[in-house]
Design a protein around this motif. Structure first.
Motif, PDB file in Angstrom:
ATOM      1  N   PHE A  62     -18.909  -9.140   0.847  1.00  0.00           N
ATOM      2  CA  PHE A  62     -18.119  -8.622   1.965  1.00  0.00           C
ATOM      3  C   PHE A  62     -18.520  -9.303   3.265  1.00  0.00           C
ATOM      4  O   PHE A  62     -19.551  -9.959   3.368  1.00  0.00           O
ATOM      5  N   GLY A 113      -8.449  -8.234  -3.210  1.00  0.00           N
ATOM      6  CA  GLY A 113      -8.444  -7.021  -4.025  1.00  0.00           C
ATOM      7  C   GLY A 113      -7.607  -7.198  -5.279  1.00  0.00           C
ATOM      8  O   GLY A 113      -7.970  -6.736  -6.361  1.00  0.00           O
ATOM      9  N   VAL A 154      -9.201  -4.863  -8.121  1.00  0.00           N
ATOM     10  CA  VAL A 154      -9.455  -3.558  -7.516  1.00  0.00           C
ATOM     11  C   VAL A 154      -8.111  -2.929  -7.173  1.00  0.00           C
ATOM     12  O   VAL A 154      -7.925  -1.722  -7.293  1.00  0.00           O
ATOM     13  N   LEU A 155      -7.189  -3.759  -6.756  1.00  0.00           N
ATOM     14  CA  LEU A 155      -5.819  -3.305  -6.508  1.00  0.00           C
ATOM     15  C   LEU A 155      -4.939  -3.838  -7.625  1.00  0.00           C
ATOM     16  O   LEU A 155      -5.221  -4.872  -8.231  1.00  0.00           O
ATOM     17  N   TYR A 194     -18.823 -10.654  -5.673  1.00  0.00           N
ATOM     18  CA  TYR A 194     -18.050 -10.358  -4.477  1.00  0.00           C
ATOM     19  C   TYR A 194     -18.979 -10.200  -3.274  1.00  0.00           C
ATOM     20  O   TYR A 194     -20.005  -9.531  -3.357  1.00  0.00           O
ATOM     21  N   THR A 197      -7.781  -9.667   2.714  1.00  0.00           N
ATOM     22  CA  THR A 197      -8.599  -8.759   1.908  1.00  0.00           C
ATOM     23  C   THR A 197      -7.766  -8.154   0.777  1.00  0.00           C
ATOM     24  O   THR A 197      -8.240  -7.976  -0.343  1.00  0.00           O
ATOM     25  N   LEU A 256      -9.286   4.468  -4.863  1.00  0.00           N
ATOM     26  CA  LEU A 256      -8.035   3.840  -5.278  1.00  0.00           C
ATOM     27  C   LEU A 256      -7.265   3.322  -4.075  1.00  0.00           C
ATOM     28  O   LEU A 256      -6.668   2.252  -4.115  1.00  0.00           O
ATOM     29  N   ALA A 257      -7.290   4.070  -2.988  1.00  0.00           N
ATOM     30  CA  ALA A 257      -6.461   3.731  -1.835  1.00  0.00           C
ATOM     31  C   ALA A 257      -7.091   2.648  -0.963  1.00  0.00           C
ATOM     32  O   ALA A 257      -6.392   1.787  -0.438  1.00  0.00           O
ATOM     33  N   ASP A 258      -8.400   2.688  -0.837  1.00  0.00           N
ATOM     34  CA  ASP A 258      -9.049   1.774   0.094  1.00  0.00           C
ATOM     35  C   ASP A 258      -9.074   0.342  -0.387  1.00  0.00           C
ATOM     36  O   ASP A 258      -9.102  -0.588   0.415  1.00  0.00           O
ATOM     37  N   GLY A 259      -9.097   0.164  -1.699  1.00  0.00           N
ATOM     38  CA  GLY A 259      -9.287  -1.186  -2.203  1.00  0.00           C
ATOM     39  C   GLY A 259     -10.656  -1.665  -1.770  1.00  0.00           C
ATOM     40  O   GLY A 259     -11.627  -0.915  -1.852  1.00  0.00           O
ATOM     41  N   LEU A 260     -10.691  -2.900  -1.280  1.00  0.00           N
ATOM     42  CA  LEU A 260     -11.984  -3.425  -0.848  1.00  0.00           C
ATOM     43  C   LEU A 260     -12.095  -3.447   0.658  1.00  0.00           C
ATOM     44  O   LEU A 260     -13.114  -3.828   1.204  1.00  0.00           O
ATOM     45  N   GLY A 261     -11.012  -3.080   1.298  1.00  0.00           N
ATOM     46  CA  GLY A 261     -11.075  -3.007   2.752  1.00  0.00           C
ATOM     47  C   GLY A 261     -11.892  -1.776   3.090  1.00  0.00           C
ATOM     48  O   GLY A 261     -11.669  -0.713   2.548  1.00  0.00           O
ATOM     49  N   TYR A 318       0.846  -1.194   0.000  1.00  0.00           N
ATOM     50  CA  TYR A 318       0.000   0.000   0.000  1.00  0.00           C
ATOM     51  C   TYR A 318       0.876   1.236   0.000  1.00  0.00           C
ATOM     52  O   TYR A 318       0.614   2.211  -0.678  1.00  0.00           O
TER      53      TYR A 318
END
Ligand SMILES: Nc1ncnc2c1ncn2[C@@H]1O[C@H](COP(=O)(O)OP(=O)(O)OP(=O)(O)O)[C@@H](O)[C@H]1O
Ligand SMILES: [Mg+2]
Lengths: 232, 421
Positions: free
Chosen positions: A95, A55, A60-61, A93, A51, B413-418, A20
């Motif tokens: 959560f 991602g 997503v990431l 997906y 998680t 963008l920063a949070d992702g899925l968390g 990150y």
């Protein structure tokens, strides 16, 4: 059109690294291969990067280096918008909690992926959005709640709505991030069974993440994240 | 389309904050558009203080001065016009009618206007309104006076009351009162919400009679004055007036007459076109409207900032919503669009409501405002400026939406899925 994978591999990570923030690597995974149709259980303590891994798999990431291959396509090589569209079309997906858009009712929550992705809509094979949603909802035992305000549902009902949403349009891959941790033991097993039977029917690969190892026996394969993560 | 409907449903979900935001924008827009309407109305009413008069004629001097004393009953003329010059143009073949004014006297701060019956039949204001009476009638003999509605209201006069006029223009009790020749109120004019309301109207002959036996601006010695009972309208010879209003037979005649009057020999006269002169006057006092406009723009900015604050503060609570949308396949761009659409919808709703509000209010208050302030508020389609304001509000709303949207983009963008709560 379903993405066919001749190799029988749904997802594959190759020397993937992710951080990150610079210098604080969360994941370094030399290899992780998930077969098509497999029910995989990934576990690890809190903060171990579960998680984060999901991602990466969902696009997503974006991995710092290495290749994330999903259904034969390398996510790291795609443009962001392409990745989003790919996810919308092929991945469902769930959560851990609070899965639902609070201002939409149950039905609108369930059909949302199909409205967002034209490809996902096409997979309904001509069935109307509502009919498709009702079908999954019936299977998950929430058929009577379609016009309910999601804020009025119990946690277990909410999770089943989330499952219905992830399953509509039969995506190849269903990813669940601790979907049962807020349910009591009986509901937990019931929920997982429902999820299994739906995934089986749709032929979907299921990746299920939890720190609750009592669930392990229910799955085809179990992976401990710290074991495959060299950054741990 | 989907995102627009999501934006709409999301706003509906947060009914109270959305409603408050819309309302605050609506108020700003209403103020902005309302000020524009009032501005238009004021300009319109001002330029129709006097209507259907093609030329205002007085002794040569400043055109503004002429406008002020002839129309607004302010200031005074430096010179009079001989009655002969007046008759010369009154009988001119290109002239349809004239209304002579003889000014210079006052009554307790209100101007006295000597005029003829033409004033009561020909004078027009606010396009086609004419002089009317709430009580009584136009003066018929020398010592009768008709009073404007402001005069009646301020001094509490009624029909039949006797008033004493003062030589010169001063407020309060004058030094040189025409006490020996009081006037009797024979009529009270209906309110016009123009300077007409602030005057008393006597016949030209009455004006002349007041000054009968005066020499060199000084009153006659006691005992030498002709008693009022011996003064008859027919006997009065009018020597001079101060100004006159003129209606030409055609537009072309107006300009020709103006030239003719301005070059008149030997008496130096001046004719001004009321519309032109009023326009000039308006421009000199127009900076007041600009000040008003500046204030309303600030009000609008505050309204929009309110929207920014409410969108921005809701953002943290909505991080989860954004993560869910992302998991389903929405990209960061979709999220930007969603938030910008929300602020755009708020601004649009606020604008529509504000415009509806201002037009509704204008429509409702139109008669009262016209009566009390002499301001005619037109319920017409927005002017180009009005449209510009409205689109500016919506565009500003969209632009402001980008601030929380960009923040949401970064989060996404920063949070992702968390999802952090
Ligand atoms: N958006 C983020 N920005 C910075 N660091 C993050 C972010 N999300 C997670 N991390 C860090 O990455 C590491 C892995 O977090 P992650 O959420 O993947 O763990 P997890 O295994 O899912 O934990 P849990 O079981 O509690 O959900 C943690 O150290 C966390 O602090
Ligand atoms: Mg987690």
């Amino acid at each position: 059109m379903r993405v066919t994978n001749t190799t029988g591999t749904a997802m594959q990570l190759d020397v993937v690294r992710f951080a990150y923030r610079k210098g604080r690597e969360v994941l370094r995974i030399p290899n992780l291969t998930i077969s098509a149709g497999e029910r995989l259980f990934i576990f690890g303590p809190s903060g171990s990067g579960k998680t984060t891994l999901l991602g990466l798999l969902a696009g997503v990431l974006r991995a710092g280096s290495g290749a994330v291959t999903v259904l034969g396509r390398d996510l790291t090589a795609m443009k962001p918008a392409e990745r989003d569209a790919f996810r919308g079309a092929h991945i469902g997906y769930i959560f851990q909690l609070f899965n639902l858009i609070p201002y939409l009712d149950v039905l609108d929550n369930i059909v949302l992926p199909c409205r967002l992705s034209a490809e996902r809509r096409r997979r309904l094979n001509g069935a109307s959005l509502e009919a498709a949603a009702r079908r999954v909802a019936e299977h998950l035992g929430i058929g009577a709640l379609m016009r309910e305000n999601v804020a009025r549902l119990s946690v277990g009902q909410q999770q089943r709505v989330a499952a219905a949403r992830s399953l509509i349009g039969t995506p190849e891959i269903v990813i669940a991030d601790e979907p049962t941790s807020s349910l009591d033991h009986d509901h937990r097993e019931k929920f997982i069974e429902l999820l299994f039977s739906e995934c089986r029917e749709a032929g979907s690969t299921l990746i299920f993440v939890s720190h609750d190892r009592t669930l392990m026996p229910l799955f085809d394969r179990c992976v401990s994240l710290p074991d495959i993560n060299e950054a741990a | 389309m989907l995102l627009l409907s999501l934006a709409y449903q999301s706003l509906r979900h947060r009914k109270l904050t959305s409603a408050l935001t819309v309302f605050s924008i609506a108020l700003s827009v209403a103020l902005l558009v309302g000020v524009e309407l009032v501005r238009m109305g004021a300009r319109e009413s001002f330029s129709h203080t006097i209507s259907q008069t093609d030329l205002i004629v007085g002794a040569r001097g400043g055109s503004l001065q002429l406008l002020l004393y002839a129309v607004f009953r302010m200031g005074s003329a430096t010179n009079n016009i001989t009655y002969e010059s007046y008759r010369q143009f009154a009988e001119h073949p290109a002239v349809e009618w004239t209304i002579p004014y003889s000014l210079g006297d006052s009554h307790r701060g209100f101007r006295v206007v000597g005029t003829t019956g033409d004033f009561y039949t020909r004078y027009r204001f606010r396009r086609d309104r004419r002089i009317e009476f709430t009580a009584g009638h136009a003066p018929e003999n020398v010592f009768q006076v008709a009073i404007g509605s402001d005069v009646a209201a301020a001094l509490g006069y009624r029909l039949g009351d006797a008033v004493t006029l003062t030589h010169g223009v001063s407020s309060g009790r004058g030094i040189l009162d025409h006490e020996d020749r009081p006037f009797k109120i024979c009529g009270i004019l209906q309110r016009t919400a123009t300077p007409v309301d602030r005057s008393l109207y006597v016949p030209l002959e009455g004006m002349e009679a007041m000054h009968l036996d005066w020499g060199d601006g000084a009153p006659p010695l006691p005992g030498e004055a002709t008693p009022a009972s011996k003064i008859h309208k027919e006997d009065m010879k009018i020597k001079q007036i101060t100004a006159f209003l003129l209606r030409a037979k055609s537009r072309i005649d107006t300009l020709r007459l103006q030239r003719e009057i301005n070059t008149n020999e030997p008496e130096a006269l001046m004719a001004v076109i009321p519309g032109v002169a009023l326009g000039e006057l308006w421009r000199t006092i127009g900076y007041a409207e600009d000040a008003l406009a500046v204030v309303t723009v600030f009000v609008l900015v505050v309204g929009l900032l309110g929207m920014l604050v409410s969108l921005y503060t809701s953002l943290n609570e909505r991080r989860r919503e954004m993560a869910i949308l992302r998991a389903i396949g929405a990209g960061p761009r979709n999220i930007v669009f969603l938030l910008v659409a929300e602020s755009g919808l708020l601004a649009l709703a606020g604008t529509v409501l504000g415009v509806a509000l201002v037009y509704g209010l204008t429509w409702l208050s139109q008669p009262a405002v016209e009566h009390h302030f002499g301001l005619f508020l037109p319920v017409v389609a927005p002017t180009p400026t009005g449209w510009a304001y409205m689109s500016a509000v919506v565009v500003a709303g969209l632009l402001i939406g980008f601030v929380p949207a960009v923040k949401a983009y970064r989060n996404a963008l920063a949070d992702g899925l968390g999802i952090r709560l």
